[in-house]
Design a protein around this motif. Structure first.
Motif, PDB file in Angstrom:
ATOM      1  N   ARG A 117       0.818  -1.229   0.000  1.00 45.54           N
ATOM      2  CA  ARG A 117       0.000   0.000   0.000  1.00 45.54           C
ATOM      3  C   ARG A 117       0.846   1.271   0.000  1.00 45.54           C
ATOM      4  O   ARG A 117       0.298   2.377  -0.007  1.00 45.54           O
ATOM      5  N   LEU A 118       2.175   1.103   0.006  1.00 39.55           N
ATOM      6  CA  LEU A 118       3.052   2.270   0.001  1.00 39.55           C
ATOM      7  C   LEU A 118       3.407   2.661  -1.422  1.00 39.55           C
ATOM      8  O   LEU A 118       3.425   1.824  -2.328  1.00 39.55           O
ATOM      9  N   ALA A 119       3.715   3.937  -1.632  1.00 42.21           N
ATOM     10  CA  ALA A 119       4.230   4.388  -2.918  1.00 42.21           C
ATOM     11  C   ALA A 119       5.559   3.684  -3.177  1.00 42.21           C
ATOM     12  O   ALA A 119       6.307   3.392  -2.232  1.00 42.21           O
ATOM     13  N   PRO A 120       5.898   3.383  -4.434  1.00 39.19           N
ATOM     14  CA  PRO A 120       7.116   2.611  -4.731  1.00 39.19           C
ATOM     15  C   PRO A 120       8.380   3.186  -4.098  1.00 39.19           C
ATOM     16  O   PRO A 120       9.211   2.451  -3.568  1.00 39.19           O
ATOM     17  N   GLY A 121       8.536   4.511  -4.146  1.00 39.39           N
ATOM     18  CA  GLY A 121       9.737   5.118  -3.582  1.00 39.39           C
ATOM     19  C   GLY A 121       9.840   4.906  -2.090  1.00 39.39           C
ATOM     20  O   GLY A 121      10.924   4.592  -1.565  1.00 39.39           O
ATOM     21  N   ARG A 122       8.719   5.050  -1.392  1.00 37.20           N
ATOM     22  CA  ARG A 122       8.746   4.873   0.055  1.00 37.20           C
ATOM     23  C   ARG A 122       8.930   3.396   0.407  1.00 37.20           C
ATOM     24  O   ARG A 122       9.660   3.062   1.352  1.00 37.20           O
ATOM     25  N   ALA A 123       8.278   2.500  -0.346  1.00 38.28           N
ATOM     26  CA  ALA A 123       8.420   1.070  -0.082  1.00 38.28           C
ATOM     27  C   ALA A 123       9.871   0.635  -0.232  1.00 38.28           C
ATOM     28  O   ALA A 123      10.386  -0.155   0.569  1.00 38.28           O
ATOM     29  N   ALA A 124      10.546   1.170  -1.247  1.00 37.16           N
ATOM     30  CA  ALA A 124      11.931   0.776  -1.514  1.00 37.16           C
ATOM     31  C   ALA A 124      12.856   1.128  -0.359  1.00 37.16           C
ATOM     32  O   ALA A 124      13.861   0.438  -0.123  1.00 37.16           O
ATOM     33  N   ARG A 125      12.536   2.190   0.388  1.00 32.42           N
ATOM     34  CA  ARG A 125      13.411   2.604   1.495  1.00 32.42           C
ATOM     35  C   ARG A 125      13.392   1.601   2.644  1.00 32.42           C
ATOM     36  O   ARG A 125      14.302   1.603   3.488  1.00 32.42           O
ATOM     37  N   HIS A 126      12.372   0.751   2.692  1.00 34.24           N
ATOM     38  CA  HIS A 126      12.281  -0.225   3.781  1.00 34.24           C
ATOM     39  C   HIS A 126      13.040  -1.515   3.473  1.00 34.24           C
ATOM     40  O   HIS A 126      13.091  -2.415   4.314  1.00 34.24           O
TER      41      HIS A 126
END
Length: 387
Positions: A117-126
């Motif tokens: 459910r996260l935007a791709p850029g934010r998901a990638a940071r995890h």
């Protein structure tokens, strides 16, 4: 920072962690050898945890988790799934074996299920990948480039790209580069976990389905017992049936595995590495009669159920089977011995099959199964073959 709403979100109870460390277990070259990669993974986990602890703000988060912290006898899949549900950053140690290891990829897929459910850029940071062992030029993947982005240009990047972080961790000549990369990793983990924490959520259950067809013959695990085939001789000390535990151990080592009934194992053993878990309660003669006809590369493990004291010891049964031509038979009496033997059992079964197994493909000419009994011995009682 505990999850007060864990029950409503479906997340497991427990304290959150800054990071979850994922890696592909290595197969030792022999049953007596220690899996060296796992030793250095443990060293790196301790170093990274200490670096995160130094920079983290005081709070209720645990530092990190990896499978070396799993309690003996625990359901590994469930424990890892719970830990992935509590972590804010996923740190995969990429190596040539990582992408074909069903458990390692299963951990990554499980954590990714929390990021949908996260935007791709934010998901990638995890997800913070590390190049643990360099890949061959023909194996280069996008994930390798992501791992190299961890460090900027310069000596650290060149040494890291050429050797991988395991070498930098292991060799004192690279201590400065190692500590520099460790500091960057810890800083990024802390930043993500404290400024962009994941909402409480349960990760998808870790699966261990084969990633690709490696061409390697699957290991067969079976149980010889008068009890339920999903035999649990250690009761509440062990959440898994012993056959499932051995299969999980093999899968963690990257080996395709299947648990089958004993009758099916008899049919498959002539073409597969095979592990037979023998209940000591059946006695030496019954065990010998049952395994008669199995190929010499089958590896039995004789297990005395917890607290059980039969007339025949597991050592005596193991000796009988070994005298009958099986090259390796191990006896165990308690849960600690069993868990210590499980990796050795898997490795030995694979080694014996590679050494003595058939050269012909599965659809080649049939090879008669040798008997453990002397020629002309009575066949009375052979109706037990399909137990």
């Amino acid at each position: 920072m505990t999850w007060s709403d864990a029950s409503s979100s479906g997340a497991p109870p427990g304290r959150q962690t800054y990071f979850f460390l994922s890696y592909a277990h290595s197969v030792p070259l022999s049953a007596s050898a220690r899996p060296d990669t796992d030793f250095w993974v443990n060293r790196f986990f301790q170093d990274l945890g200490a670096a995160v602890r130094r920079g983290a703000r005081p709070g209720e988060l645990e530092v990190g988790f990896f499978d070396g912290l799993v309690s003996p006898g625990a359901d590994l899949k469930q424990t890892l799934t719970d830990a992935l549900s509590l972590a804010h950053v996923f740190v995969p140690l990429y190596s040539p074996k990582y992408f074909s290891n069903a458990w390692a990829v299963g951990e990554r897929d499980s954590f990714r299920s929390r990021l949908t459910r996260l935007a791709p850029g934010r998901a990638a940071r995890h997800i913070l990948p590390v190049l643990w062992l360099p890949l061959s030029p023909w194996e280069e993947r996008p994930e390798t480039a992501q791992a190299l982005e961890l460090v900027g240009d310069g000596v650290e990047r060149a040494d890291y790209a050429e050797n991988g972080l395991r070498a930098l961790c292991k060799l004192s000549a690279y201590r400065r580069q190692y500590e520099s990369i460790l500091s960057v990793l810890a800083e990024r983990i802390i930043t993500v976990a404290e400024s962009e924490p994941l909402a409480p959520s349960r990760a998808a259950t870790v699966t261990s389905n084969p990633v690709t067809d490696s061409g390697e013959t699957a290991l067969v695990v079976t149980t010889l017992t008068p009890h339920d085939p999903r035999w649990r001789p250690y009761g509440d000390q062990h959440e898994l049936a012993v056959a499932d535990y051995v299969a999980a151990t093999a899968e963690r080592l990257g080996l395709s595995t299947r648990v089958v009934a004993f009758a099916e194992a008899r049919a498959q053993a002539p073409q597969c590495p095979t592990v037979v878990l023998v209940d000591a309660a059946i006695g030496a003669e019954a065990a010998l009669d049952a395994v008669d006809g199995l190929p010499r590369w089958a590896v039995p493990l004789v297990i005395a159920a917890d607290g059980e004291r039969g007339e025949t010891t597991p050592e005596a049964i193991a000796g009988t089977l070994q005298d009958a031509r099986f090259p390796q038979v191990l006896p165990v009496r308690d849960i600690a011995e069993f868990e210590r033997c499980a990796p050795q059992l898997v490795i030995e079964a694979r080694k014996q099959f590679l050494r003595h197994g058939p050269v012909d493909p599965p659809d080649g000419p049939a090879v008669p199964r040798p008997s453990l009994r002397p020629a002309g011995a009575s066949d009375v009682g052979r109706g037990k073959e399909d137990r």
